[in-house]
Scaffold this motif. Structure first.
Motif, PDB file in Angstrom:
ATOM      1  N   ILE A 173       0.784  -0.848   0.134  1.00  0.00           N
ATOM      2  CA  ILE A 173       0.048   0.289   0.043  1.00  0.00           C
ATOM      3  C   ILE A 173       1.014   1.440   0.081  1.00  0.00           C
ATOM      4  CG2 ILE A 173      -2.008   1.013   1.310  1.00  0.00           C
ATOM      5  CD1 ILE A 173      -2.889  -1.229   2.183  1.00  0.00           C
ATOM      6  N   LEU A 231      -0.459   5.209  -1.057  1.00  0.00           N
ATOM      7  CA  LEU A 231      -1.281   5.299  -0.936  1.00  0.00           C
ATOM      8  C   LEU A 231      -0.915   7.464  -1.556  1.00  0.00           C
ATOM      9  CD1 LEU A 231      -3.529   5.105   1.717  1.00  0.00           C
ATOM     10  CD2 LEU A 231      -3.550   3.775  -0.404  1.00  0.00           C
ATOM     11  N   LEU A 259      -2.767  10.333  -0.693  1.00  0.00           N
ATOM     12  CA  LEU A 259      -4.403  10.180  -0.522  1.00  0.00           C
ATOM     13  C   LEU A 259      -3.816  10.604   1.202  1.00  0.00           C
ATOM     14  CD1 LEU A 259      -6.217   8.597  -0.841  1.00  0.00           C
ATOM     15  CD2 LEU A 259      -4.971   6.569  -0.895  1.00  0.00           C
ATOM     16  N   SER A 279      -7.322   3.970 -11.204  1.00  0.00           N
ATOM     17  CA  SER A 279      -6.310   3.962 -10.102  1.00  0.00           C
ATOM     18  C   SER A 279      -6.500   4.423  -8.947  1.00  0.00           C
ATOM     19  CB  SER A 279      -4.380   4.715 -10.553  1.00  0.00           C
ATOM     20  OG  SER A 279      -4.521   3.724 -12.004  1.00  0.00           O
ATOM     21  N   ASP A 280      -6.552   5.963  -9.153  1.00  0.00           N
ATOM     22  CA  ASP A 280      -7.634   6.923  -7.705  1.00  0.00           C
ATOM     23  C   ASP A 280      -8.194   5.863  -7.176  1.00  0.00           C
ATOM     24  OD1 ASP A 280      -5.720   8.585  -8.548  1.00  0.00           O
ATOM     25  OD2 ASP A 280      -7.182   9.557  -9.730  1.00  0.00           O
ATOM     26  N   GLN A 339      -9.278   2.690  -7.030  1.00  0.00           N
ATOM     27  CA  GLN A 339      -8.035   1.219  -6.757  1.00  0.00           C
ATOM     28  C   GLN A 339      -7.529   1.970  -5.222  1.00  0.00           C
ATOM     29  OE1 GLN A 339      -5.345  -0.681  -8.753  1.00  0.00           O
ATOM     30  NE2 GLN A 339      -6.461  -2.446  -8.072  1.00  0.00           N
ATOM     31  N   ALA A 340      -6.611   3.081  -5.547  1.00  0.00           N
ATOM     32  CA  ALA A 340      -5.835   4.018  -4.233  1.00  0.00           C
ATOM     33  C   ALA A 340      -6.898   3.702  -3.041  1.00  0.00           C
ATOM     34  CB  ALA A 340      -4.947   4.635  -4.762  1.00  0.00           C
ATOM     35  N   TYR A 360      -7.525   0.335  -1.363  1.00  0.00           N
ATOM     36  CA  TYR A 360      -6.396   0.380  -0.770  1.00  0.00           C
ATOM     37  C   TYR A 360      -6.237   0.737   0.726  1.00  0.00           C
ATOM     38  CZ  TYR A 360      -5.222  -3.147  -3.969  1.00  0.00           C
ATOM     39  OH  TYR A 360      -4.853  -4.158  -4.925  1.00  0.00           O
TER      40      TYR A 360
END
Length: 455
Positions: free
Chosen positions: A7, A9, A13, A42-43, A45-46, A49
């Motif tokens: 992870i 971020l 994030l 992608s944002d 998914q981040a 996560y």
């Protein structure tokens, strides 16, 4: 490095989540626009996560404090939470009485649930799957909150405006449980069936959602629904029981076929398993006398669980392997197994027994007993050994799932907490089954009222 969730971020994030360090002490307006962060897949998914990242922190040590510390399988020589939990002298400054991490997880989930759909056009399957994971992790957080504190604030939206209520009151636990069920049903329907490889164990799949539903329905005493969700898990080809020769691998290596959902850790994201169980006389917990005496003769699990070479065992080596002797106080990178197939099989056995289907219950119970090298039980055998079939199943959960964070909740769920713990620490009041709300939360939110036993 273990192939766990990596992870990262990023600074942006981290700004998103910094405002939720203590959910019940928030600035009315976030300094960060979550909508501005969620721009690409992608944002999205981040962001999801980031929820798993919060889960890692939430359960690093509290999975054992909440699930084992007040029960009969452990004892302690340590001050602080371990001693207060064992003695049943909880107070409002107890570390495990804090719900900060749980609500941080919920806050991250609420942001993802609201903003992930804005990234995708139409009914994106990927977007829906991400929301399903977020809802499952929110449900997991609330399920612990309800079982630990009872009525808790039910917050389903991210805090972004001064117009929102920043001092939420506690919501009836029945309504919270209903929301948990709704979230998990959505997750069961919309999570991916699998991701491939190790991710099947450390990300929420359909099977993970169904395992959580089984626990939820058993807590609600909805046994028919528990059987249905358990059957979906047992019919899922991702899961199978390992042999007794590989039983230790469930905990020492992780990612086995028996695992349904485990919290992934590595050299960067680490937990407190060593402090909890592995430091010998300095660890938080060691096996109680009653637990050591609970094994039937010939149980193959005994010397895989604790150090049987010591007269007064101080090492629980279930997570570290037979013969483990490294007493380093360093954090651990072992995964924490939250749900596995044996757990669900035994819950299903209990549900069948509650519905009067005792033959089915014993068949499931004996699957687990057989693996442990124990003879099958019939009704009379269960009565002779444990008094009744329900007690035989609960005893099997005590041994099979020892130190995995289930025992206290099993005692509360089955109404046996006072019966079992009263001779140990004097527990005698149903209101005392809950934890107190931490004084910091009470001081920061005037709308909160302390649980009655601690007023």
């Amino acid at each position: 490095m273990k192939n766990s969730i990596k992870i990262f971020l990023g600074a942006t994030l981290m700004i998103l989540f910094s405002c939720s360090e203590d959910l019940l002490q928030r600035d009315p307006i976030s300094s960060f626009s979550a909508q501005g962060f969620y721009q690409t897949s992608s944002d999205a998914q981040a962001g999801v996560y980031g929820i798993y990242d919060a889960v890692q922190a939430t359960f690093s040590i509290n999975f054992a404090y909440w699930g084992e510390g007040r029960a009969d399988a452990v004892n302690t020589n340590q001050a602080g939470d371990p001693f207060l939990l064992q003695q049943n002298t909880l107070n409002s400054i107890l570390a495990s009485a804090r719900w900060n991490n749980i609500y941080e997880t919920i806050s991250r989930a609420n942001y993802a649930i609201k903003y992930v759909p804005t990234v995708f056009e139409g009914d994106s399957e990927f977007g829906i799957q991400l929301v399903a994971q977020a809802r499952a992790l929110r449900a997991l957080s609330y399920f612990y909150a309800v079982r630990v504190w009872g009525d808790v604030p039910l917050i389903l939206e991210p805090y972004e405006s001064i117009q929102q209520d920043i001092f939420p009151t506690r919501t009836s636990k029945e309504l919270v449980l209903n929301q948990i069920e709704a979230d998990l049903l959505f997750a069961s329907a919309n999570c991916r069936a699998n991701f491939g490889g190790q991710r099947d164990r450390i990300l929420i799949t359909k099977g993970g959602a169904d395992a959580m539903l089984t626990h939820l329905y058993m807590w609600k005493k909805d046994y028919a629904s528990a059987i249905q969700s358990a059957e979906r898990v047992m019919n899922n080809n991702l899961y199978s029981l390992v042999t007794i020769n590989d039983w230790s691998r469930i905990f020492t290596q992780g990612y086995t076929n028996e695992s349904i959902f485990e919290i992934g850790y590595n050299e960067v994201q680490r937990n407190s398993l060593r402090i909890l169980y592995a430091l010998g006389s300095d660890s938080n917990f060691f096996p109680s006398v009653s637990f050591r005496n609970a094994f039937e003769e010939g149980d193959l699990r005994r010397d895989l669980i604790y150090d049987v070479t010591e007269t007064q065992p101080r090492k629980i080596w279930k997570y570290f392997g037979q013969g483990f002797s490294d007493e380093s106080p360093e954090p651990s990178d072992k995964n924490i197994v939250m749900f596995r197939l044996a757990d669900i099989i035994l819950l299903k056995a209990e549900a069948h027994h509650q519905l009067g289907e005792t033959i089915e219950a014993l068949q499931l119970l004996n699957i687990i007993r057989t693996r442990a090298g124990l003879p099958n039980l019939d009704i009379q055998g269960a009565i002779d050994l444990y008094g009744d079939v329900e007690s035989a199943i609960l005893h099997e959960r005590l041994i099979e799932l020892s130190f995995e964070g289930h025992r206290w909740f099993d005692l509360v769920r089955t109404g046996k907490a006072i019966e079992v713990m009263n001779p140990i620490n004097g527990l005698n009041d149903e209101a005392n089954l809950l934890w107190p709300i931490h004084e910091d939360a009470l001081n920061r939110n005037p709308s909160l009222v302390q649980n009655s036993f601690y007023q």
